[in-house]
Design an enzyme around this catalytic site. Structure first.
Site, PDB file in Angstrom:
ATOM      1  N   GLY A  54      39.590  40.061  29.513  1.00  0.00           N
ATOM      2  CA  GLY A  54      38.736  39.861  28.570  1.00  0.00           C
ATOM      3  C   GLY A  54      38.748  38.622  27.780  1.00  0.00           C
ATOM      4  O   GLY A  54      37.666  37.811  27.731  1.00  0.00           O
ATOM      5  N   LYS A 104      31.751  48.181  35.409  1.00  0.00           N
ATOM      6  CA  LYS A 104      30.632  48.229  34.605  1.00  0.00           C
ATOM      7  C   LYS A 104      29.997  47.173  34.471  1.00  0.00           C
ATOM      8  O   LYS A 104      30.425  46.038  34.125  1.00  0.00           O
ATOM      9  CB  LYS A 104      31.189  48.792  33.150  1.00  0.00           C
ATOM     10  CG  LYS A 104      31.528  50.185  33.460  1.00  0.00           C
ATOM     11  CD  LYS A 104      32.023  50.666  31.900  1.00  0.00           C
ATOM     12  CE  LYS A 104      32.427  52.080  31.740  1.00  0.00           C
ATOM     13  NZ  LYS A 104      32.787  52.503  30.232  1.00  0.00           N
ATOM     14  N   ARG A 133      52.969  39.184  33.024  1.00  0.00           N
ATOM     15  CA  ARG A 133      52.790  39.075  31.652  1.00  0.00           C
ATOM     16  C   ARG A 133      54.020  38.678  31.041  1.00  0.00           C
ATOM     17  O   ARG A 133      54.049  37.918  30.210  1.00  0.00           O
ATOM     18  CB  ARG A 133      51.645  39.773  30.868  1.00  0.00           C
ATOM     19  CG  ARG A 133      50.476  40.101  31.225  1.00  0.00           C
ATOM     20  CD  ARG A 133      49.701  41.144  30.512  1.00  0.00           C
ATOM     21  NE  ARG A 133      48.178  40.744  30.696  1.00  0.00           N
ATOM     22  CZ  ARG A 133      47.362  41.757  30.432  1.00  0.00           C
ATOM     23  NH1 ARG A 133      47.741  43.019  30.174  1.00  0.00           N
ATOM     24  NH2 ARG A 133      46.024  41.585  30.520  1.00  0.00           N
ATOM     25  N   GLY A 159      43.422  40.408  34.198  1.00  0.00           N
ATOM     26  CA  GLY A 159      43.151  41.798  34.407  1.00  0.00           C
ATOM     27  C   GLY A 159      43.541  42.277  35.626  1.00  0.00           C
ATOM     28  O   GLY A 159      44.563  41.939  36.278  1.00  0.00           O
TER      29      GLY A 159
END
Length: 406
Positions: A386, A208, A40, A362
């Protein structure tokens, strides 16, 4: 994207002007505070360097980790300032506060081409407050750092899906522009959102199902296949009636997974074998098993070799691939084969098919670097997990929409 770009700002002229930049420096650190993946930071350099070359007085804002609105040395941006200094070939000062006395003194003392990084914006609870007035008061203070002739450049794609003070509210207070990173991310991901070329394959992992439910439903309507791996696959397998033993499971999502399987049928592609382990450890006893073959008390930490082969064959026939989420616990080398197989298949599809392949930020982006794969082998590696998911899903990103309104 109908926003003003940094090129327009540079054309207007930044020589001697304060330019406030929201970057994404939320990089992983080891126990000693060393940066383990500077992707990043590296992605932020083109925008920062262009402003330096233009003679701007550059003020960088960013967050690191989740300090929960309190000053915590563990989440100081000091390692980022050091990494930036090394990469830019010039000293990047770090203010000891965010909008306090030290930040203002250092901002006022900048010369043309200087760079200042203020401390972690999340040391101030107002940054992420649900109370709009609190966020606005913090945004006022941030904007004040840029003085009367200042400008704002949004270049932290990883946070544009959040209406936070340093991302959203400050853009209403200064002439606002999209940095090179945000511009590139939105343009590249829009190609997948608006008009993906078939066969279009979506690969989703992570822990998840609840985190990916919206994107599964949105993309299953457009995609030819939605490949499922990672921790979330065990909830799907449980929904099919398999005993996943101690593997990661969201029991409250089992019925939802049943409904997804019934609704989308063969579009949703699930594992056919697994790599089971006696415990959550790289050196644990492990074996490849079928879907009902996980020994009692064991857990699965990766997709199996037949699954990896199956997934790679589907990707090989693609023209568009969007991947978000590893296939297993890639941080542990003995359980990284599934993630490596999917990533390599995407690289091969890019080279052999001319496929448009996107790594959706991510952990997926981190795994490419951890596994030593060729980053240039993909069409695009996003810096925002996200944010990339929400953009591809078709949601409005507050940090982008505010630039469109500016």
């Amino acid at each position: 994207m109908a926003v003003r770009s940094i090129d327009e700002l540079l054309k207007e002229g930044v020589d001697g002007r304060h330019v406030l930049v929201r970057s994404d420096f939320n990089v992983p650190l080891d126990d000693d505070g060393n940066i383990t993946d500077a992707g990043r930071i590296d992605a932020s350099l083109p925008t920062i360097q262009a402003l330096i070359d233009g003679g701007a007085k550059v003020i960088l804002t960013a967050h690191l980790g989740r300090p929960k609105g309190e000053v915590n040395p563990k989440y100081s941006l000091k390692p980022v300032a050091e990494a930036l200094s090394e990469r830019l070939g010039q000293y990047v000062a770090l203010a000891s506060d965010v909008t306090g006395e030290d930040a203002h003194e250092r901002a006022n003392g900048l010369s043309e081409g200087d760079v200042l990084l203020v401390e972690n914006v999340r040391f101030d609870a107002r940054e992420t407050s649900k109370d709009e007035s609190e966020r606005e008061s913090f945004a006022d203070e941030l904007a004040a750092l840029a003085a009367d002739d200042g400008a704002f450049v949004s270049d932290g794609f990883g946070v544009v899906h959040r209406a936070q003070a340093s991302v959203y509210d400050v853009a209403k207070r200064l002439p606002a522009y999209a940095g090179y990173l945000v511009q590139d991310e939105v343009d590249k991901l829009a190609a997948i959102k608006d008009n993906p070329t078939a066969p279009y394959i979506v690969v989703l992992g992570g822990s998840k199902v609840s985190d990916k439910l919206g994107v599964i439903e949105a993309l299953a309507e457009k995609a030819d296949h939605v490949i499922i791996g990672g921790g979330m696959c065990y909830t799907f397998l449980t929904a099919q009636g398999h005993n996943t033993q101690e593997s990661l499971l969201q029991e409250e999502m089992v019925d939802t997974c049943k409904e997804l399987i019934e609704k989308y049928g063969d579009k949703i592609v699930l594992p056919v074998d697994l790599v089971a382990a006696s415990e959550f450890d790289n050196d644990a006893e492990r074996k490849t098993v079928d879907l009902d073959g996980i020994p009692e008390g064991w857990l699965s930490l990766d997709i199996g070799p037949e699954t990896a082969k199956k997934y790679a064959e589907i990707i090989a026939d693609s023209k568009t691939v969007f991947w978000n989420g590893p296939m297993g616990v890639f941080e542990k080398p003995n359980f990284a084969d599934g993630t490596r197989a999917v990533a390599q298949a995407m690289i091969d599809a890019t080279a052999n098919n001319g496929s448009f392949t996107v790594v959706g930020g991510g952990d997926s982006a981190a795994s490419v670097r951890v596994l030593g794969l060729d980053e240039d082998g993909f069409s695009h590696i996003s810096t925002g997990g996200g944010a990339s998911l929400e953009l591809v899903e078709g949601k409005e990103l507050p940090g982008v929409s505010v630039l469109e309104q500016n």
